[in-house]
Design a protein around this motif. Structure first.
Motif, PDB file in Angstrom:
ATOM      1  N   ALA A 129      36.650  97.559 -20.025  1.00 44.80           N
ATOM      2  CA  ALA A 129      36.161  96.295 -19.466  1.00 44.80           C
ATOM      3  C   ALA A 129      34.729  96.480 -18.974  1.00 44.80           C
ATOM      4  N   LEU A 130      33.912  97.142 -19.799  1.00 47.47           N
ATOM      5  CA  LEU A 130      32.573  97.549 -19.371  1.00 47.47           C
ATOM      6  C   LEU A 130      31.761  96.392 -18.823  1.00 47.47           C
ATOM      7  N   TRP A 131      31.846  95.225 -19.475  1.00 44.67           N
ATOM      8  CA  TRP A 131      31.006  94.108 -19.074  1.00 44.67           C
ATOM      9  C   TRP A 131      31.740  93.081 -18.210  1.00 44.67           C
ATOM     10  N   ASP A 132      32.953  93.391 -17.826  1.00 43.37           N
ATOM     11  CA  ASP A 132      33.686  92.456 -16.975  1.00 43.37           C
ATOM     12  C   ASP A 132      33.137  92.520 -15.545  1.00 43.37           C
ATOM     13  N   GLY A 133      32.734  91.395 -15.048  1.00 40.77           N
ATOM     14  CA  GLY A 133      32.337  91.325 -13.649  1.00 40.77           C
ATOM     15  C   GLY A 133      30.909  91.697 -13.358  1.00 40.77           C
ATOM     16  N   GLY A 134      30.124  92.011 -14.368  1.00 39.53           N
ATOM     17  CA  GLY A 134      28.737  92.358 -14.104  1.00 39.53           C
ATOM     18  C   GLY A 134      28.124  93.175 -15.216  1.00 39.53           C
ATOM     19  N   LEU A 135      26.877  93.544 -15.026  1.00 36.20           N
ATOM     20  CA  LEU A 135      26.135  94.313 -16.026  1.00 36.20           C
ATOM     21  C   LEU A 135      26.095  95.785 -15.634  1.00 36.20           C
ATOM     22  N   PRO A 136      26.437  96.678 -16.558  1.00 36.79           N
ATOM     23  CA  PRO A 136      26.378  98.100 -16.254  1.00 36.79           C
ATOM     24  C   PRO A 136      24.984  98.668 -16.475  1.00 36.79           C
ATOM     25  N   ALA A 137      24.694  99.739 -15.758  1.00 37.97           N
ATOM     26  CA  ALA A 137      23.482 100.530 -15.976  1.00 37.97           C
ATOM     27  C   ALA A 137      23.914 101.979 -16.144  1.00 37.97           C
ATOM     28  N   LEU A 138      23.293 102.677 -17.067  1.00 39.19           N
ATOM     29  CA  LEU A 138      23.595 104.083 -17.332  1.00 39.19           C
ATOM     30  C   LEU A 138      22.440 104.952 -16.842  1.00 39.19           C
TER      31      LEU A 138
ATOM     32  N   HIS B 111      29.233 101.299 -10.289  1.00 39.94           N
ATOM     33  CA  HIS B 111      29.806  99.965 -10.419  1.00 39.94           C
ATOM     34  C   HIS B 111      28.856  99.100 -11.224  1.00 39.94           C
ATOM     35  N   THR B 112      29.394  98.026 -11.794  1.00 40.08           N
ATOM     36  CA  THR B 112      28.562  97.070 -12.509  1.00 40.08           C
ATOM     37  C   THR B 112      27.862  96.156 -11.503  1.00 40.08           C
ATOM     38  N   ASN B 113      26.909  95.379 -12.010  1.00 37.25           N
ATOM     39  CA  ASN B 113      26.077  94.558 -11.153  1.00 37.25           C
ATOM     40  C   ASN B 113      26.297  93.078 -11.493  1.00 37.25           C
ATOM     41  N   PRO B 114      27.082  92.397 -10.696  1.00 39.68           N
ATOM     42  CA  PRO B 114      27.395  90.996 -10.992  1.00 39.68           C
ATOM     43  C   PRO B 114      26.236  90.079 -10.608  1.00 39.68           C
ATOM     44  N   PRO B 115      26.260  88.850 -11.079  1.00 38.57           N
ATOM     45  CA  PRO B 115      25.255  87.878 -10.639  1.00 38.57           C
ATOM     46  C   PRO B 115      25.245  87.783  -9.112  1.00 38.57           C
ATOM     47  N   GLY B 116      24.058  87.758  -8.535  1.00 35.50           N
ATOM     48  CA  GLY B 116      23.948  87.675  -7.093  1.00 35.50           C
ATOM     49  C   GLY B 116      24.003  89.007  -6.379  1.00 35.50           C
ATOM     50  N   ALA B 117      24.128  90.125  -7.128  1.00 32.59           N
ATOM     51  CA  ALA B 117      24.141  91.443  -6.496  1.00 32.59           C
ATOM     52  C   ALA B 117      22.807  91.708  -5.798  1.00 32.59           C
ATOM     53  N   ASP B 118      22.854  92.475  -4.739  1.00 29.88           N
ATOM     54  CA  ASP B 118      21.638  92.847  -4.021  1.00 29.88           C
ATOM     55  C   ASP B 118      20.733  93.617  -4.978  1.00 29.88           C
ATOM     56  N   PRO B 119      19.557  93.120  -5.316  1.00 33.59           N
ATOM     57  CA  PRO B 119      18.715  93.795  -6.304  1.00 33.59           C
ATOM     58  C   PRO B 119      18.147  95.125  -5.831  1.00 33.59           C
ATOM     59  N   LEU B 120      18.276  95.432  -4.539  1.00 34.30           N
ATOM     60  CA  LEU B 120      17.783  96.708  -4.029  1.00 34.30           C
ATOM     61  C   LEU B 120      18.903  97.722  -3.821  1.00 34.30           C
ATOM     62  N   LEU B 121      20.112  97.379  -4.256  1.00 35.04           N
ATOM     63  CA  LEU B 121      21.254  98.299  -4.139  1.00 35.04           C
ATOM     64  C   LEU B 121      22.082  98.236  -5.427  1.00 35.04           C
ATOM     65  N   LEU B 122      21.422  98.373  -6.549  1.00 31.78           N
ATOM     66  CA  LEU B 122      22.106  98.237  -7.830  1.00 31.78           C
ATOM     67  C   LEU B 122      22.834  99.533  -8.199  1.00 31.78           C
ATOM     68  N   GLY B 123      23.983  99.370  -8.855  1.00 31.04           N
ATOM     69  CA  GLY B 123      24.816 100.505  -9.220  1.00 31.04           C
ATOM     70  C   GLY B 123      24.523 101.019 -10.617  1.00 31.04           C
ATOM     71  N   ARG B 124      24.877 102.285 -10.854  1.00 28.05           N
ATOM     72  CA  ARG B 124      24.696 102.898 -12.173  1.00 28.05           C
ATOM     73  C   ARG B 124      25.822 103.903 -12.429  1.00 28.05           C
ATOM     74  N   PHE B 125      26.155 104.079 -13.703  1.00 29.99           N
ATOM     75  CA  PHE B 125      27.106 105.097 -14.127  1.00 29.99           C
ATOM     76  C   PHE B 125      26.328 106.279 -14.708  1.00 29.99           C
ATOM     77  N   THR B 126      26.630 107.474 -14.234  1.00 36.38           N
ATOM     78  CA  THR B 126      25.972 108.661 -14.766  1.00 36.38           C
ATOM     79  C   THR B 126      26.530 108.986 -16.141  1.00 36.38           C
ATOM     80  N   ALA B 127      25.646 109.130 -17.122  1.00 32.02           N
ATOM     81  CA  ALA B 127      26.061 109.493 -18.479  1.00 32.02           C
ATOM     82  C   ALA B 127      26.174 111.004 -18.579  1.00 32.02           C
TER      83      ALA B 127
END
Length: 242
Positions: free
Chosen positions: A15-24, A215-231
């Motif tokens: 469910a990679l894109w469920d609930g927000g946008l992922p960053a690697l 964690h993924t980044n949903p619409p309205g997420a704090d743009p200064l506390l964005l999540g990422r998944f380590t590859a």
């Protein structure tokens, strides 16, 4: 479904894109030295190519952090980020990105361009060369992006706020002066931050700032506390986390 903390392949992320946008998050792409402590920060060129190919074939839109502040984003967008500015990413990752028309951002340690990963060497890590100014310009000329990762890569919440201010503001100014373009995006060293640090990042004028919280980044997420998944590679569990 709860998502794992690391990214190896899409099989981990049904469910990679469920609930927000992922960053690697990537660090070093290239052959791993025989004697190395932080093995999980290396990704083989073959695995990197397989990951980017897999995302491309899945219909992912490769976004830049500038896109996050836009009002509309594709449902299958993904952000590719590289921390520290290692030279091996220019050699091994950039050709793959270009081949797939993929956009990525390299977060640079402004006072260490063309030098080595001193913050890791101090912990017993193998030295790795960082991109110099000419290398960064090659990265930019290929359509890629850069952001700030402080001046020297300290743990910002463990140093005096006056010093942290210099690291946050100074890296932005130095990169802007060196490369003649605005720097809108910031990455917290080690992914660590505190509210006073986030406040300094906002005051400096950054539009986004990136952690290592998985964690993924949903619409309205704090743009200064964005999540990422380590590859990482499939053997990451054998090695210490960063």
């Amino acid at each position: 479904m709860k998502q794992p903390a690391w990214f190896t392949s899409l099989k981990q992320f049904p469910a990679l894109w469920d609930g927000g946008l992922p960053a690697l998050t990537y660090h070093k792409v290239g052959p791993r030295p025989w004697r190395v402590r932080l093995r999980g920060l290396y990704l083989s060129p073959a695995l990197f190519q397989r990951q980017i190919t897999e995302l491309s074939q899945a219909g992912a839109s490769f976004l830049s952090p500038d896109d996050f502040i836009q009002s509309q984003l594709p449902a299958s967008g993904v952000f590719l980020t590289f921390d520290d500015g290692f030279l091996n990413t220019l050699r091994y990752a950039l050709p793959v990105l270009v081949a797939h028309q993929a956009t990525a951002i390299q977060f640079l340690v402004a006072d260490r361009l063309g030098r080595f990963n001193g913050w890791e060497i101090a912990q017993g890590e193998t030295p790795e060369r960082l991109m110099d100014r000419r290398d960064v310009r090659e990265w930019l000329s290929a359509g890629q992006h850069i952001g700030a990762h402080t001046r020297t890569h300290p743990r910002l919440h463990q140093i005096p706020l006056r010093q942290a201010r210099d690291e946050i503001f100074g890296s932005k100014k130095k990169l802007e002066d060196t490369f003649g373009r605005p720097i809108h995006h910031f990455c917290y060293p080690y992914g660590e931050f505190s509210q006073p640090i986030a406040d300094l990042v906002a005051e400096a004028g950054y539009r986004t700032a990136w952690t290592t919280r998985p964690h993924t980044n949903p619409p309205g997420a704090d743009p200064l506390l964005l999540g990422r998944f380590t590859a990482r590679g499939p053997s990451f569990r054998l090695f210490p986390r960063r």
